[in-house]
Design a protein around this motif. Structure first.
Motif, PDB file in Angstrom:
ATOM      1  N   THR A  38     -23.220 -30.811 -21.473  1.00 17.95           N
ATOM      2  CA  THR A  38     -24.449 -31.283 -20.842  1.00 17.95           C
ATOM      3  C   THR A  38     -24.292 -32.735 -20.449  1.00 17.95           C
ATOM      4  N   LEU A  39     -24.727 -33.041 -19.244  1.00 17.43           N
ATOM      5  CA  LEU A  39     -24.761 -34.403 -18.731  1.00 17.43           C
ATOM      6  C   LEU A  39     -26.212 -34.870 -18.785  1.00 17.43           C
ATOM      7  N   TYR A  42     -31.238 -39.961 -16.524  1.00 17.12           N
ATOM      8  CA  TYR A  42     -32.649 -40.315 -16.369  1.00 17.12           C
ATOM      9  C   TYR A  42     -33.256 -39.347 -15.353  1.00 17.12           C
ATOM     10  N   ASP A  43     -34.574 -39.324 -15.281  1.00 17.80           N
ATOM     11  CA  ASP A  43     -35.210 -38.413 -14.329  1.00 17.80           C
ATOM     12  C   ASP A  43     -35.643 -39.088 -13.027  1.00 17.80           C
ATOM     13  N   ASP A  44     -35.125 -40.288 -12.734  1.00 15.63           N
ATOM     14  CA  ASP A  44     -35.442 -40.902 -11.441  1.00 15.63           C
ATOM     15  C   ASP A  44     -34.545 -40.284 -10.365  1.00 15.63           C
ATOM     16  N   ASP A  45     -34.906 -40.496  -9.100  1.00 16.54           N
ATOM     17  CA  ASP A  45     -34.193 -39.854  -7.999  1.00 16.54           C
ATOM     18  C   ASP A  45     -32.708 -40.190  -7.968  1.00 16.54           C
ATOM     19  N   ASP A  46     -32.368 -41.472  -8.148  1.00 10.73           N
ATOM     20  CA  ASP A  46     -30.960 -41.870  -8.073  1.00 10.73           C
ATOM     21  C   ASP A  46     -30.129 -41.205  -9.170  1.00 10.73           C
ATOM     22  N   ALA A  47     -30.642 -41.200 -10.397  1.00  8.41           N
ATOM     23  CA  ALA A  47     -29.897 -40.603 -11.509  1.00  8.41           C
ATOM     24  C   ALA A  47     -29.769 -39.092 -11.331  1.00  8.41           C
ATOM     25  N   LYS A  48     -30.835 -38.446 -10.872  1.00  8.53           N
ATOM     26  CA  LYS A  48     -30.769 -37.001 -10.633  1.00  8.53           C
ATOM     27  C   LYS A  48     -29.717 -36.667  -9.581  1.00  8.53           C
ATOM     28  N   ALA A  50     -27.108 -38.476  -8.694  1.00  4.43           N
ATOM     29  CA  ALA A  50     -25.782 -38.761  -9.247  1.00  4.43           C
ATOM     30  C   ALA A  50     -25.357 -37.637 -10.192  1.00  4.43           C
ATOM     31  N   GLY A  51     -26.275 -37.179 -11.034  1.00  2.00           N
ATOM     32  CA  GLY A  51     -25.967 -36.085 -11.950  1.00  2.00           C
ATOM     33  C   GLY A  51     -25.603 -34.805 -11.224  1.00  2.00           C
ATOM     34  N   GLU A  52     -26.362 -34.481 -10.175  1.00  3.35           N
ATOM     35  CA  GLU A  52     -26.070 -33.279  -9.391  1.00  3.35           C
ATOM     36  C   GLU A  52     -24.727 -33.403  -8.672  1.00  3.35           C
ATOM     37  N   TYR A  53     -24.441 -34.594  -8.167  1.00  2.63           N
ATOM     38  CA  TYR A  53     -23.152 -34.812  -7.503  1.00  2.63           C
ATOM     39  C   TYR A  53     -22.003 -34.614  -8.496  1.00  2.63           C
ATOM     40  N   LEU A  54     -22.131 -35.210  -9.670  1.00  4.83           N
ATOM     41  CA  LEU A  54     -21.077 -35.066 -10.685  1.00  4.83           C
ATOM     42  C   LEU A  54     -20.904 -33.604 -11.086  1.00  4.83           C
ATOM     43  N   GLN A  55     -22.022 -32.917 -11.297  1.00  2.00           N
ATOM     44  CA  GLN A  55     -21.966 -31.501 -11.656  1.00  2.00           C
ATOM     45  C   GLN A  55     -21.198 -30.711 -10.588  1.00  2.00           C
ATOM     46  N   SER A  56     -21.583 -30.903  -9.340  1.00  2.00           N
ATOM     47  CA  SER A  56     -20.943 -30.181  -8.240  1.00  2.00           C
ATOM     48  C   SER A  56     -19.462 -30.518  -8.125  1.00  2.00           C
ATOM     49  N   THR A  57     -19.133 -31.797  -8.206  1.00  5.66           N
ATOM     50  CA  THR A  57     -17.744 -32.231  -8.065  1.00  5.66           C
ATOM     51  C   THR A  57     -16.879 -31.705  -9.200  1.00  5.66           C
ATOM     52  N   ILE A  58     -17.378 -31.804 -10.415  1.00  5.63           N
ATOM     53  CA  ILE A  58     -16.602 -31.338 -11.567  1.00  5.63           C
ATOM     54  C   ILE A  58     -16.413 -29.826 -11.508  1.00  5.63           C
ATOM     55  N   GLU A  59     -17.491 -29.100 -11.293  1.00  4.46           N
ATOM     56  CA  GLU A  59     -17.395 -27.632 -11.300  1.00  4.46           C
ATOM     57  C   GLU A  59     -16.565 -27.093 -10.141  1.00  4.46           C
ATOM     58  N   SER A  60     -16.611 -27.755  -8.981  1.00  9.29           N
ATOM     59  CA  SER A  60     -15.831 -27.246  -7.842  1.00  9.29           C
ATOM     60  C   SER A  60     -14.351 -27.580  -7.965  1.00  9.29           C
ATOM     61  N   ASN A  61     -14.007 -28.616  -8.711  1.00  7.00           N
ATOM     62  CA  ASN A  61     -12.604 -29.008  -8.846  1.00  7.00           C
ATOM     63  C   ASN A  61     -11.943 -28.505 -10.124  1.00  7.00           C
ATOM     64  N   LEU A  62     -12.719 -28.310 -11.169  1.00  5.72           N
ATOM     65  CA  LEU A  62     -12.150 -27.914 -12.455  1.00  5.72           C
ATOM     66  C   LEU A  62     -12.683 -26.535 -12.849  1.00  5.72           C
ATOM     67  N   LYS A  63     -11.980 -25.519 -12.434  1.00  8.01           N
ATOM     68  CA  LYS A  63     -12.408 -24.141 -12.701  1.00  8.01           C
ATOM     69  C   LYS A  63     -12.467 -23.907 -14.210  1.00  8.01           C
ATOM     70  N   GLY A  64     -13.609 -23.381 -14.650  1.00  8.40           N
ATOM     71  CA  GLY A  64     -13.794 -23.131 -16.076  1.00  8.40           C
ATOM     72  C   GLY A  64     -14.653 -24.183 -16.757  1.00  8.40           C
ATOM     73  N   ARG A  68     -24.128 -28.712 -17.351  1.00  8.27           N
ATOM     74  CA  ARG A  68     -25.584 -28.571 -17.268  1.00  8.27           C
ATOM     75  C   ARG A  68     -26.163 -29.984 -17.220  1.00  8.27           C
ATOM     76  N   VAL A  69     -26.954 -30.265 -16.182  1.00  5.10           N
ATOM     77  CA  VAL A  69     -27.592 -31.579 -16.057  1.00  5.10           C
ATOM     78  C   VAL A  69     -28.955 -31.511 -16.727  1.00  5.10           C
ATOM     79  N   ASN A  70     -29.199 -32.458 -17.624  1.00  7.22           N
ATOM     80  CA  ASN A  70     -30.481 -32.552 -18.324  1.00  7.22           C
ATOM     81  C   ASN A  70     -31.091 -33.911 -17.971  1.00  7.22           C
ATOM     82  N   SER A  71     -32.080 -33.913 -17.072  1.00  9.08           N
ATOM     83  CA  SER A  71     -32.725 -35.146 -16.631  1.00  9.08           C
ATOM     84  C   SER A  71     -34.009 -35.354 -17.421  1.00  9.08           C
ATOM     85  N   LEU A  72     -34.069 -36.473 -18.136  1.00  8.13           N
ATOM     86  CA  LEU A  72     -35.217 -36.779 -18.985  1.00  8.13           C
ATOM     87  C   LEU A  72     -35.817 -38.119 -18.584  1.00  8.13           C
ATOM     88  N   PRO A  73     -37.078 -38.359 -18.939  1.00  7.43           N
ATOM     89  CA  PRO A  73     -37.640 -39.692 -18.703  1.00  7.43           C
ATOM     90  C   PRO A  73     -36.727 -40.748 -19.332  1.00  7.43           C
TER      91      PRO A  73
END
Length: 193
Positions: A38-39, A42-48, A50-64, A68-73
């Motif tokens: 889990t990554l 924060y739940d602000d737009d920039d952090a969300k 960035a988290g989604e970008y990291l999730q996508s980049t990691i999952e598309s490049n590293l099979k397996g 999971r992005v967990n955005s909290l206040p």
């Protein structure tokens, strides 16, 4: 960045091929082909974003690898970070003053903001030495050595730095734009007629 070298460039360059080779080594060392983590962000737009970008980049490049992005206040995420209640944490830090120690001191073994509990005796030695020398060149060399250790071991992973564009009326003079601490200082500002 304290010292830009070919070594630090290599460490901080986006390199999916190198990441895949390290992932294969990790799979072999761990004896498993899949990892979930889990990554925390924060739940602000920039952090969300960035988290989604990291999730996508990691999952598309590293099979397996499943991220999971967990955005909290922000306050909640910071408390969880402080308590060590995270797998990975995406957070920001702004220097309090214009000196590399404002960032590097955070990562010493016993620093209160070292929430990931990364520790390296060599790193601690260089940071400590930078605080006791009276020679400015020796101090910055110690800080540069500390930075190289931090980047090589990835004690933290600097991802990006924010930037802003400013529009200032040409007749406004004397505004000081700080690189650290308060963004600007109007103490000497005036309007030219």
């Amino acid at each position: 960045e304290l010292v830009k070298t070919a070594e630090t460039d290599k460490l901080m360059t986006y390199n999916p091929t190198l990441a895949k080779s390290y992932w294969k080594k990790a799979q072999k060392a761990l004896g498993q082909s899949k990892v979930n983590f889990t990554l925390l962000t924060y739940d602000d737009d920039d952090a969300k974003k960035a988290g989604e970008y990291l999730q996508s980049t990691i999952e598309s490049n590293l099979k397996g690898v499943n991220v999971r992005v967990n955005s909290l206040p922000k306050k909640t995420a910071l408390v969880r970070g402080q308590n060590g209640n995270f797998d990975t944490l995406l957070m920001g830090w702004q220097a309090d003053f214009t000196d590399p120690i404002s960032f590097l001191d955070l990562n010493t073994s016993n620093a209160s903001y070292n929430w990931g509990k990364w520790a390296n005796k060599e790193y601690d030695k260089y940071v400590a030495a930078s605080k006791t020398t009276g020679n400015e060149n020796a101090r910055f060399e110690d800080l540069a050595k500390a930075e190289r250790v931090l980047l090589t071991e990835q004690g933290v992973v600097p991802l990006y730095q924010p930037a802003e564009a400013w529009m200032v009326r040409p007749t406004v003079k004397g505004v000081v734009y700080n690189g650290a601490g308060a963004n600007y200082n109007f103490k000497y500002a005036y309007v030219e007629k």
